[in-house]
Design an enzyme around this catalytic site. Structure first.
Site, mmCIF file in Angstrom:
data_model
loop_
_atom_site.group_PDB
_atom_site.id
_atom_site.type_symbol
_atom_site.label_atom_id
_atom_site.label_comp_id
_atom_site.label_asym_id
_atom_site.label_seq_id
_atom_site.Cartn_x
_atom_site.Cartn_y
_atom_site.Cartn_z
ATOM 1 N N HIS A 17 -9.026 41.026 12.506
ATOM 2 C CA HIS A 17 -9.679 40.718 11.224
ATOM 3 C C HIS A 17 -9.285 39.315 10.742
ATOM 4 O O HIS A 17 -10.123 38.550 10.279
ATOM 5 C CB HIS A 17 -9.255 41.716 10.136
ATOM 6 C CG HIS A 17 -9.686 43.133 10.354
ATOM 7 N ND1 HIS A 17 -8.811 44.186 10.337
ATOM 8 C CD2 HIS A 17 -10.906 43.680 10.564
ATOM 9 C CE1 HIS A 17 -9.454 45.326 10.526
ATOM 10 N NE2 HIS A 17 -10.736 45.051 10.677
ATOM 11 N N LYS A 41 -13.673 57.573 5.972
ATOM 12 C CA LYS A 41 -12.588 57.319 6.921
ATOM 13 C C LYS A 41 -11.269 57.871 6.388
ATOM 14 O O LYS A 41 -10.962 57.750 5.211
ATOM 15 C CB LYS A 41 -12.458 55.812 7.177
ATOM 16 C CG LYS A 41 -13.573 55.275 8.058
ATOM 17 C CD LYS A 41 -13.194 53.956 8.707
ATOM 18 C CE LYS A 41 -14.292 53.488 9.655
ATOM 19 N NZ LYS A 41 -13.985 52.158 10.224
ATOM 20 N N ARG A 90 -16.588 43.492 18.670
ATOM 21 C CA ARG A 90 -15.674 43.535 19.819
ATOM 22 C C ARG A 90 -16.410 43.849 21.101
ATOM 23 O O ARG A 90 -15.986 43.478 22.186
ATOM 24 C CB ARG A 90 -14.598 44.614 19.599
ATOM 25 C CG ARG A 90 -13.566 44.230 18.571
ATOM 26 C CD ARG A 90 -12.828 45.418 18.044
ATOM 27 N NE ARG A 90 -13.718 46.268 17.268
ATOM 28 C CZ ARG A 90 -13.335 47.258 16.493
ATOM 29 N NH1 ARG A 90 -12.061 47.563 16.414
ATOM 30 N NH2 ARG A 90 -14.201 47.964 15.804
ATOM 31 N N SER A 127 -8.017 49.140 13.926
ATOM 32 C CA SER A 127 -7.062 49.702 12.954
ATOM 33 C C SER A 127 -6.669 51.123 13.347
ATOM 34 O O SER A 127 -5.493 51.498 13.276
ATOM 35 C CB SER A 127 -7.685 49.718 11.555
ATOM 36 O OG SER A 127 -8.033 48.422 11.146
#
Ligand code: ADP
Length: 158
Positions: A17, A41, A90, A127
């Site tokens: 990030h 989440k 990604r 993460s």
């Protein structure tokens, strides 16, 4: 003045990030990092903790500010005169996830999304995976900014 919004969960912010923020801050006059209250989440850090960790991780960058976003990202952007959203990619799976969101933001908010490719060394940083490694007792210091590594250690000692 060209402003862009980089929204995300940042639970927690990783070196991937930070790299996107640094590169975007060279393209735009100002980057607003929007820490989203993403209820779908399962978080390790509260919204306030995530915001504080993003702030600590980008403290040296003068044209980057950090806010929390409670409602729709598109609405936040519109309310603050922002026309561009930044997101990181990604791999193709990220693109599959991002594309409909970007299209929706065009339709509901007349927003453009600019994608920056993750650096090769950051493509495996997520993460969620970093949380798993830390929870299993692994060392995450090379994947996250120093304040994040410390906060994760403290969280897991409790
Ligand atoms: P969200 O829940 O909104 O996907 P994340 O914090 O998981 O929030 O990710 C925010 C943005 O950062 C997304 O565009 C994601 O693809 C991107 N991102 C996540 N990890 C990396 C990384 N290692 N390198 C580059 N971009 C990344």
């Amino acid at each position: 003045m060209k402003k862009a919004l980089f929204p995300g969960s940042f639970d927690p912010i990783t070196n991937g990030h930070v790299d996107i923020i640094e590169r975007a801050s060279e393209i735009f006059d100002e980057i607003v990092v929007g820490v989203a209250n993403n209820t779908s989440k399962n978080g390790m850090f509260s919204l306030a903790e995530r915001e504080a960790l993003v702030k600590a991780s980008v403290a040296s960058q003068t044209n980057v500010s950090v806010v929390t976003i409670n409602g729709l990202t598109a609405e936040y952007a519109q309310d603050h005169g922002i026309q561009t959203i930044i997101r990181g990619l990604r791999n193709a799976q990220d693109f599959m996830y991002e594309e409909p969101i970007a299209q929706m933001n065009t339709v509901i908010g007349d927003l453009d999304t600019m994608f920056l490719l993750a650096k090769p060394q950051n493509t495996m940083l997520a993460s969620s995976m970093i949380k798993e490694v830390a929870q299993a007792g692994g060392d995450v210091t090379e994947f996250v900014p120093a304040p994040v590594a410390k906060a994760m250690q403290q969280k897991l000692m409790r």
